[in-house]
Scaffold this motif. Structure first.
Motif, PDB file in Angstrom:
ATOM      1  N   UNK A 279       0.834  -1.188   0.000  1.00 19.68           N
ATOM      2  CA  UNK A 279       0.000   0.000   0.000  1.00 19.68           C
ATOM      3  C   UNK A 279       0.878   1.252   0.000  1.00 19.68           C
ATOM      4  N   UNK A 280       0.463   2.227  -0.816  1.00 23.89           N
ATOM      5  CA  UNK A 280       1.181   3.503  -0.875  1.00 23.89           C
ATOM      6  C   UNK A 280       0.594   4.543   0.057  1.00 23.89           C
ATOM      7  N   UNK A 281      -0.453   4.173   0.779  1.00 28.43           N
ATOM      8  CA  UNK A 281      -1.050   5.111   1.729  1.00 28.43           C
ATOM      9  C   UNK A 281      -0.118   5.296   2.913  1.00 28.43           C
ATOM     10  N   UNK A 282      -0.062   6.522   3.396  1.00 27.65           N
ATOM     11  CA  UNK A 282       0.827   6.828   4.519  1.00 27.65           C
ATOM     12  C   UNK A 282       0.224   7.984   5.307  1.00 27.65           C
ATOM     13  N   UNK A 283       0.376   7.925   6.614  1.00 30.28           N
ATOM     14  CA  UNK A 283      -0.180   8.967   7.462  1.00 30.28           C
ATOM     15  C   UNK A 283       0.546  10.299   7.279  1.00 30.28           C
ATOM     16  N   UNK A 284      -0.163  11.376   7.616  1.00 27.70           N
ATOM     17  CA  UNK A 284       0.408  12.711   7.442  1.00 27.70           C
ATOM     18  C   UNK A 284       1.581  12.916   8.368  1.00 27.70           C
ATOM     19  N   UNK A 314       8.121   4.665   3.725  1.00 26.46           N
ATOM     20  CA  UNK A 314       6.925   4.766   2.873  1.00 26.46           C
ATOM     21  C   UNK A 314       7.235   4.318   1.451  1.00 26.46           C
ATOM     22  N   UNK A 315       6.289   3.655   0.841  1.00 25.12           N
ATOM     23  CA  UNK A 315       6.498   3.110  -0.490  1.00 25.12           C
ATOM     24  C   UNK A 315       6.858   4.185  -1.498  1.00 25.12           C
ATOM     25  N   UNK A 316       6.270   5.373  -1.352  1.00 27.29           N
ATOM     26  CA  UNK A 316       6.538   6.442  -2.304  1.00 27.29           C
ATOM     27  C   UNK A 316       7.957   6.988  -2.177  1.00 27.29           C
ATOM     28  N   UNK A 317       8.587   6.788  -1.029  1.00 30.51           N
ATOM     29  CA  UNK A 317       9.931   7.330  -0.804  1.00 30.51           C
ATOM     30  C   UNK A 317      11.024   6.266  -0.858  1.00 30.51           C
ATOM     31  N   UNK A 318      10.671   5.049  -1.064  1.00 28.93           N
ATOM     32  CA  UNK A 318      11.654   3.956  -0.928  1.00 28.93           C
ATOM     33  C   UNK A 318      12.807   4.096  -1.923  1.00 28.93           C
TER      34      UNK A 318
END
Length: 839
Positions: A279-284, A314-318
């Motif tokens: 999942x690419x969702x991540x808390x603020x 986070x998946x978006x920053x990996x």
């Protein structure tokens, strides 16, 4: 390097056909995972015409080119649940593989060889039936297809050798091919190896089966994959703390095509690599914390980075975080090198293309053949194989490269892969015959002894060793079996803290599965690691819990365990060297002993010949001495006889009497001239000399015979004396007989006895002989008185000499006949003595 070799339906297309005729109406139930162990032994002809072991080192065989060899492959089943062929297979079959038949051995130079390019060796012997089989084949060095093995290394000789064996297994429709690839080095035919090991090549194959139901509703089996990790080093079987052979386990699976309808099935099928969605969702708040850390991350790592990474990137920053953790985010030079490498030829092209379709088959990015994902992975694998010549290509690297390609472009993924291999120590696990991997697995075993002692004891009881499950984890950084959420999270922590992460995650997985593993047997444990454990890690929450538990585990004393392993390896190497030297000395000692025996036999024979020669020399010297004495004696006798003839008055008287008698007879002979008379006298003298020489020769022969009989008599007397000493009693008549024989031998007449005595002849005017010389005494005196008063003419003198010579000739003949009779009598006595001694 490890190798993954797959035998399937396409492995032996020419050997299918009617091979399923003997399978019966339905296949018996069997387990879906089996382990086969192949042992390869290669021998070559030596100077004695026999086969001797080919030197085998850790990095491969040392072959001599141009020499015929003999290859033997033994296949055994590691699992202990196979019985001999039962009368009723359906009722008493235990679930193991039953090998019905095995074909010949195939051989080819190089690696990743096409099946059609392999050469079938001439089969010498073979046996099969049950849990194993054995095949022996002759490797003819004159085969044109194998001519590459006759060229010394460095001149175009192959660096690898491929062996293949096809098996027909009951219940499996198609033949199973096992392919063994091993390094080789070719030397000239006259090369001699002083220090080498005779250990065989051992390699394990993990056979994964898949059940299917045919159109008639009967259960059938087919080979889903065949996995192998390369050569099994049996020298590791005696490691401390029962850490038996530390081997690399299979680097990759060769899974069947994914089933889209049931991707997460809980059946017996293993989880496909590349399974799972992240999942690419991540808390603020998490994003704000990461944004602050990335802004402050200019030089060294920020303090808050470690905690954030352990929780999960986070998946978006990996992609960005992985590059910055590895320190390769600005490596333009290596990127330019990558663009150059992809244009170069790769020696592992065929292997890479074969393995690309087996890497992450469950992920959409790599599923399409010829798609963007497979093309990128192909270029990246080829580039690294050219870049790192020492390691080359290993299938385990493709899973790690595929994981990086899912987060960044292939240039950056290549830079990060190089950093992982060189900077994080992964490259050492693939080098030098997996020496560093053996050491890491030893460290893991020691950590299990500290923290999971009951589980380790259970594994020891079952025969489960760390290499059976952990070698794949270490070589691929858990990317080959586990779902992607766990794989990504493990890589987060691995890039943060390095090699310790592999031990922490391994212990965490074993701790979570401890209760389940304690309840399983050998097959159950292997199946649990292969199927059940990856499926229990599919949820992201389970992945977070595993990584959290792994980060809490303290890994200590790794340096101590490393020194312990290195000490053991050093001692093992010294022992192996000592054993090799001992074997060499034993061979030399055996050769020297054989040479010593040969020399002793030759010395004994020489001594015997010398003694015989000495005896013959003494004998011949005695014979020569006797001959010289006889010749001297005969010469003296000759002179005496000549003097007697010249001075004998009686002989002259008798010759005169005969001449007077002949003159009384009426004859009309004319007187010959004085010259003719002189010629006749000379001729007569020559005839007398010739007769005298013949007499001497006959006398010598008689003396030799007499001497030989004397020797025989002495030998017979010695034997009789020995017999008398043993029996301690001898009959009186035998003693008297022997005494008479000895007295006769001592008193035997010599040649001197027969010579005329000059003194006696002067006193006695007559010679007592038979024939014409036995006239009456009165007639002799009358003739003498008449002849003395008459003068002698030349003709009368000649006649007297002729008569005197004839007289002496007759006398010698009479003496020789008497001596011959005496010799015959003595020979008869000797024969009687010998017969008595034998009686």
């Amino acid at each position: 390097m490890a190798s993954s070799l797959v035998g399937d339906l396409s492995a032996a297309p020419s050997m299918t056909g009617s091979l399923t005729e003997g399978l019966g109406p339905a296949a018996p139930p069997m387990q879906l995972m089996h382990v086969l162990e192949c042992t390869v032994d290669i021998k070559e002809t030596d100077a004695k015409g026999t086969f001797s072991h080919v030197p085998k080192e850790r990095l491969g065989y040392k072959l001599r080119g141009g020499i015929d060899k003999q290859v033997t492959i033994n296949v055994t089943q590691v699992t202990n649940n196979v019985q001999a062929e039962p009368d009723d297979p359906q009722s008493s079959y235990t679930g193991g593989l039953y090998i019905e038949r095995c074909f010949g051995i195939l051989l080819a130079p190089g690696r990743s060889v096409k099946h059609s390019d392999m050469q079938l060796l001439e089969m010498v012997s073979g046996s099969s039936g049950g849990s194993g089989c054995s095949v022996c084949a002759l490797w003819n060095a004159g085969e044109s297809a194998l001519a590459a093995f006759n060229v010394a290394s460095g001149d175009g000789a192959p660096a690898y050798m491929s062996l293949a064996l096809d098996l027909v297994i009951r219940g499996i429709r198609d033949p199973l091919r096992l392919v063994i690839e091993t390094p080789v080095k070719v030397y000239p035919p006259a090369e001699r190896f002083w220090y080498y090991s005779k250990r065989p090549l051992v390699q394990q194959f993990y056979i994964n089966l898949r059940e299917s139901v045919d159109s008639l509703g009967q259960l059938q089996y087919e080979v889903a994959s065949v996995e192998t990790s390369g050569e099994l080093d049996r020298s590791r079987l005696n490691l401390p703390l029962s850490l038996s052979s530390l081997l690399p386990s299979p680097l990759s699976a060769a899974p069947a095509p994914p089933s889209p309808s049931e991707p997460d099935s809980d059946g017996d099928e293993p989880l496909l690599s590349g399974t799972g969605e992240v999942s690419k969702d991540c808390g603020v708040d998490v994003l704000e914390n990461w944004a602050q850390v990335l802004r402050n991350w200019i030089g060294p790592r920020p303090r808050a980075l470690s905690q954030l990474v352990r929780v999960g990137v986070p998946e978006a920053l990996r992609g960005e975080v992985w590059l910055r953790l590895a320190g390769v985010d600005q490596n333009d030079k290596l990127m330019e090198t990558y663009r150059t490498l992809i244009s170069k030829d790769c020696p592992f092209e065929a292997v890479i293309q074969r393995d690309i379709a087996r890497t992450f088959p469950a992920h959409d990015f790599f599923r399409e053949a010829g798609g963007l994902g497979q093309d990128s992975l192909l270029r990246m694998a080829r580039a690294y194989a050219v870049y790192d010549v020492e390691v080359g290509y290993c299938q385990g690297l493709s899973f790690l490269a595929a994981t990086l390609l899912l987060h960044m472009p292939e240039e950056q993924a290549f830079c990060l892969l190089v950093r992982l291999m060189y900077g994080y120590g992964l490259r050492e696990l693939y080098k030098d015959g997996f020496e560093a991997l053996y050491m890491r697995l030893h460290q893991l075993d020691r950590l299990m002894e500290e923290q999971l002692n009951d589980l380790r004891a259970h594994f020891q009881e079952l025969g489960v060793e760390p290499h059976m499950f952990a070698s794949q984890w270490f070589l691929t950084v858990f990317t080959a079996r586990f779902p992607l959420p766990l794989v990504y999270h493990i890589l987060d922590v691995f890039l943060l803290q390095g090699m310790d992460t592999l031990f922490q995650v391994s212990l965490a997985l074993l701790s979570r599965a401890r209760k389940d593993l304690l309840q399983h047997d050998f097959e159950g444990v292997l199946k649990y690691f292969r199927v059940t454990l990856p499926k229990k890690c599919r949820a992201e929450e389970a992945s977070r819990q595993i990584v959290k538990l792994a980060c809490s585990i303290k890994v200590k004393r790794l340096q101590k365990y490393q020194l312990e392993y290195e000490k053991f390896i050093k001692e093992s190497a010294e022992k192996e060297k000592i054993n090799v030297e001992l074997e060499r000395l034993k061979v030399i000692n055996t050769q020297l002993q054989q040479e010593k025996d040969v020399f002793e036999s030759q010395l004994k024979q020489t001594r015997s010949n010398l003694e015989e020669t000495q005896r013959e020399s003494v004998h011949y010297a005695a014979v020569a001495r006797d001959y010289r004495e006889i010749c001297a004696r005969l010469d003296k006798q000759l002179h005496q006889m000549q003097d007697c003839v010249n001075s004998c008055v009686s002989c002259s008287v008798k010759l005169a009497q005969k001449d007077n008698k002949e003159e009384l007879e009426p004859k009309g002979e004319e007187k010959e001239s004085s010259s003719d008379t002189e010629a006749r006298l000379k001729q007569r003298v020559r005839d007398l000399e010739l007769e005298l020489a013949q007499v001497k020769l006959a006398h010598v022969q008689a003396q030799c015979s007499n001497q030989e009989l004397s020797h025989q008599l002495n030998a017979a007397l010695s034997e009789m004396q020995a017999a008398m000493n043993q029996k301690q009693s001898v009959t009186p008549w035998l003693v008297r007989t022997l005494g008479s024989i000895m007295e006769a031998a001592q008193n035997r007449p010599s040649f001197q006895t027969y010579l005329p005595n000059l003194n006696q002849e002067q006193q006695s005017p007559s010679l007592h002989r038979q024939g014409s010389f036995s006239n009456t005494q009165g007639q002799s005196h009358a003739n003498l008185d008449r002849r003395v008063s008459e003068p002698y003419s030349p003709d009368v003198v000649r006649r007297k000499k002729d008569l005197n010579a004839k007289r002496h000739s007759m006398l010698v003949e009479s003496n020789l006949s008497k001596e011959a009779k005496d010799l015959n009598r003595r020979s008869h006595d000797v024969t009687i003595v010998k017969n008595l001694s034998m009686g």
